[in-house]
Design an enzyme around this catalytic site. Structure first.
Site, PDB file in Angstrom:
ATOM      1  N   PHE A  53      -8.986  -8.483  -0.354  1.00 51.36           N
ATOM      2  CA  PHE A  53      -9.321  -8.412  -1.775  1.00 51.36           C
ATOM      3  C   PHE A  53     -10.010  -9.684  -2.262  1.00 51.36           C
ATOM      4  CE2 PHE A  53      -5.843  -5.222  -1.691  1.00 51.36           C
ATOM      5  CZ  PHE A  53      -6.513  -4.172  -2.288  1.00 51.36           C
ATOM      6  N   GLU A  93       9.027   1.892  -0.731  1.00 54.36           N
ATOM      7  CA  GLU A  93       8.106   3.023  -0.736  1.00 54.36           C
ATOM      8  C   GLU A  93       8.146   3.787   0.575  1.00 54.36           C
ATOM      9  OE1 GLU A  93       5.046   1.190  -4.078  1.00 54.36           O
ATOM     10  OE2 GLU A  93       4.507   1.040  -1.962  1.00 54.36           O
ATOM     11  N   GLN A 112      -3.692  -8.611  -7.133  1.00 55.65           N
ATOM     12  CA  GLN A 112      -4.327  -9.153  -8.327  1.00 55.65           C
ATOM     13  C   GLN A 112      -4.659 -10.650  -8.261  1.00 55.65           C
ATOM     14  OE1 GLN A 112      -5.854  -8.254 -11.173  1.00 55.65           O
ATOM     15  NE2 GLN A 112      -5.843  -6.220 -10.222  1.00 55.65           N
TER      16      GLN A 112
END
Length: 448
Positions: free
Chosen positions: A26, A183, A331
């Protein structure tokens, strides 16, 4: 026959400042996309030729998505519109700050500005036995190995008449109660309830045990206590056995032993218990911070350097609000990459650098169908279907490439109405080192 001597990085000479980015995650891609080719030559190096959306790795591992649905070729992301951008799929072996070069297996390359965006790797805390026998979940090959292992265990359990062996094959232990562990446990629980009984009508899946093990006193430690409490309640309602304040001592591929002596027979231990920075030789080891991260200032410059930067998970940027650095999520990497691009342009223009300020957009975790938790700015905590829709939207939004967004969304819509998981394929059988019985069986299966 190909020889390494026949290969080279083959990067064109340039009079522009050369920005070398190590890592196509990212941080790396957001930095590269914001650097104009008319001002810089941008070289990206990564040992794999794709950018992966790692928050969805667990869905590949649990047969919810195909691997190519969460990955995009790096070359496709930087087409001819990106002037003077060059990508090479090579591993960087070292950095030499004195000569301003990086080394790879096929040659060296000089840089004007070096950005380290290598992210993290699984941290086994020095336990080589667990490293050898467990299943990490940090890259696509890990997810495919785990998917093959899980599906093979179900097939073996369906064929064995040994009750103890069958139970061992049906026990799955997930170590680490962060988002990945939570998850994965939720996805397996839904698979156990809605998919597996139809695939194996002769097997009793009430005997399949899913254990989620966390060393701290609650699951999802990075999130709020309220979200942790909701998450544990969701998991336990789905039949996941949650064990907090529990540490793993050893795992030999068949038996996991916890500190205190408790043991569980299992063929599958998923290791989601921690990560460490993927550091590079050449940067002084003595400056490396907790978790294998490089200390950086507010401009992302590594301590002691003005031309070497670190962004994303590999960077430790301390502040009053973040005394242990920013959270290891996408982020900070995205925002640091975009901000550093602006600062590099300021450097080129002879302007002052601007300090980085992180905007926390919140944290999300999904536990299953219509079950999720969200910690949003302003200390807002959500749970249930609203948080679930928020999780779906955010993950579709940040997926790279229209095709991937479409494939993932269509898969999720299909599963919402049918509970079906269509990728239950053992394409590349996983064989644990030393497992001669499985190796022999698979060889015989593959024989002409």
């Amino acid at each position: 026959m190909l020889d390494l001597k026949d290969l080279s990085l083959n990067i064109p000479e340039t009079t522009k400042p050369r920005v070398v980015i190590i890592g196509g995650g990212f941080g790396g891609i957001n930095l590269a996309q914001k650097l104009p080719g008319k001002q810089f030559q941008v070289v990206m190096l990564d040992k794999q030729n794709y950018h992966g959306f790692w928050p969805l790795l667990y869905q590949v591992a649990t047969a919810g998505l195909e691997a190519d649905a969460i990955a995009e070729p790096l070359r496709k992301m930087f087409d001819e519109d990106y002037e003077d951008f060059h990508f090479r799929p090579v591993r960087v072996t070292s950095v030499n700050p004195a000569t301003k070069t990086i080394s790879t297996l096929i040659g060296d390359l000089s840089y004007d500005y070096l950005i380290i965006a290598t992210g993290t790797k699984s941290n086994f805390f020095g336990n080589d036995q667990i490293k050898q026998n467990s299943f990490p979940l940090k890259k696509i090959t890990d997810a495919l190995n785990l998917r093959s292992q899980i599906l093979q265990c179900f097939e073996k359990a369906n064929m064995t008449t040994n009750a103890a062996l069958r139970q061992s094959l049906l026990n799955i232990v997930i170590v680490g109660g962060g988002p990945t562990g939570v998850e994965t446990a939720g996805a397996l629980a839904e698979m156990r309830k809605h998919v597996l009984p139809g695939d194996y009508p002769g097997m009793d899946f009430t005997k399949m045990n899913i254990y989620l093990v966390e060393g701290l006193d609650r699951v999802l430690p990075p999130m709020s206590p309220e979200s942790s409490k909701k998450t544990q309640a969701y998991l336990e309602k789905m039949g996941v056995i949650v064990k907090t304040k529990t540490l793993v001592e050893s795992y030999d591929g068949e038996v996991v032993t916890f500190k205190g002596g408790e043991q569980i027979q299992t063929q599958t231990l998923v290791w989601a218990a921690g990560v460490a920075g993927a550091t590079l030789p050449g940067i002084p080891q003595e400056i490396i911070q907790r978790g294998g991260r490089y200390p950086v200032n507010l401009f992302n410059q590594i301590e002691g350097y003005t031309d070497i930067f670190a962004i994303g998970d590999i960077a430790m940027m301390k502040s009053e609000k973040y005394p242990n650095g920013h959270p290891g999520v996408a982020q900070p990497a995205i925002q640091q990459g975009q901000h550093l691009a602006k600062n590099l342009k300021r450097l080129l223009a002879g302007q002052e650098l601007q300090p980085f300020s992180y905007f926390d957009k919140g944290s999300l975790a999904i536990i299953g169908r219509a079950r999720a938790v969200a910690d949003l700015p302003g200390k807002i905590t959500l749970g249930g279907i609203i948080a679930w829709f928020a999780w779906l939207f955010v993950h579709i939004y940040y997926l790279i490439g229209f095709r991937n967004k479409l494939v993932v969304l269509s898969n999720w819509l299909y599963r919402f109405f049918t509970y079906e998981r269509g990728t239950r394929l053992i394409i590349r059988p996983f064989i644990r080192k030393g497992d001669k019985a499985t190796e022999t069986f698979m060889k015989q299966q593959a024989a002409d």
